[in-house]
Design an enzyme around this catalytic site. Structure first.
Site, PDB file in Angstrom:
ATOM      1  N   CYS A   1      -5.388  11.128 -22.723  1.00 41.59           N
ATOM      2  CA  CYS A   1      -6.030  11.976 -23.727  1.00 41.59           C
ATOM      3  C   CYS A   1      -5.458  11.574 -25.079  1.00 41.59           C
ATOM      4  O   CYS A   1      -4.245  11.674 -25.290  1.00 41.59           O
ATOM      5  CB  CYS A   1      -5.700  13.445 -23.428  1.00 41.59           C
ATOM      6  SG  CYS A   1      -6.310  14.612 -24.653  1.00 41.59           S
TER       7      CYS A   1
ATOM      8  N   CYS B   1     -11.546   8.833 -27.868  1.00 38.68           N
ATOM      9  CA  CYS B   1     -11.394  10.062 -27.072  1.00 38.68           C
ATOM     10  C   CYS B   1     -11.837   9.678 -25.675  1.00 38.68           C
ATOM     11  O   CYS B   1     -12.905   9.069 -25.505  1.00 38.68           O
ATOM     12  CB  CYS B   1     -12.283  11.167 -27.642  1.00 38.68           C
ATOM     13  SG  CYS B   1     -12.424  12.619 -26.559  1.00 38.68           S
TER      14      CYS B   1
END
Ligand code: DGL
Length: 260
Positions: A70, A184
């Site tokens: 992440c 992302c």
């Protein structure tokens, strides 16, 4: 011992899929912080608290290495995690450097667009990275928070995503971009839709292959690699073990992308 993968939700599965491909003889635990996703629109103290809480849980499952799959959690908490735990902690950051190198030299100064969460783009870690590598000022950033929601709801249909991307890019000259960096981990699911919105010769890149290559090197260097696992994954949603089916359908979808 297993390798831990952490994300706010289903984004990290895009990185886990690459691990299952490159390191099929390891076993894994995957932790999605489904109670708190999305991270990208929250404040950083809150995100740091969630990440530390989740990784405490993972550490108690006896992991031998952690991949923070992440970008947002990496930019907020990677230093805290490295200080706190003895196992190797790998993070993700937008692949700005290779994109700038490529566009500066090979493509005659085309621009680079970094798509990420607003929290990642606002953080000092990202700002420092850009100031370090972007001498020619060719890097732009765009936050696409709705893609996180679409991914969590398994909405990948280009008929929905392409119009969304076009709306977000109204007023942007998409033909000037030589590379789009998916900063992302949730965004890799939408590769086909990005490809439809940008010119055919725009590269769309993400950091998952490089991260797993690095993981492989670290495991070898620290004598942590095994050939005794079977690519088994145990899934947790915010601390509760979760049936495989929910996450397996995402891994199956990613396989269809890789084959195309
Ligand atoms: N998957 C995360 C990332 O790579 C963030 C998604 C979110 O929770 O906002 O940045």
């Amino acid at each position: 011992m297993t390798i831990g993968f952490f994300d706010s939700g289903v984004g990290g599965l895009t990185v886990l899929a690459e691990a299952l491909r490159q390191l099929p003889e390891e076993n894994y635990i995957y932790y999605a912080d489904t109670e708190h996703v999305p991270y990208g629109i929250r404040n950083k103290d809150e995100v740091r608290r969630f990440v530390l809480q989740a990784v405490d849980f993972m550490a108690a499952q006896n992991i031998k290495a952690l991949v923070v799959a992440c970008n947002t959690a990496t930019s907020i908490a990677i230093n805290n995690l490295r200080q706190k735990y003895d196992f190797p902690v790998l993070g993700m950051e937008p692949a700005v450097k290779p994109a700038v190198e490529k566009n500066g030299t090979q493509k005659g100064l085309k621009r680079v667009l970094v798509a990420a969460t607003q929290l990642t783009l606002r953080e000092q870690k990202y700002q420092d990275l850009v100031s370090r590598v972007d001498q020619d000022h060719i890097v732009d950033g765009i936050a696409l928070p709705e893609l996180v929601e679409y991914a969590e709801n398994f909405v990948f249909d280009p008929e929905i995503i392409v119009p969304y991307l076009k709306r977000k890019l109204t007023g942007w000259n998409v033909s000037q971009y030589g590379t789009v960096v998916l900063g992302c981990t949730h965004f890799r699911y939408f590769e086909r839709s990005f490809a439809k919105v940008f010119p055919a010769d725009t590269d769309i890149i993400d950091g998952s292959i490089g991260t797993i290559r690095y993981l492989k090197t670290i495991l070898e260097q620290k004598n942590l690699a095994t050939s005794r696992g079977k690519g088994e994954v145990t899934f947790y949603s915010s601390g509760k073990e979760t049936a495989k089916a929910k996450y397996q359908k995402y891994l199956d979808f990613l396989n269809t992308l890789n084959k195309a």
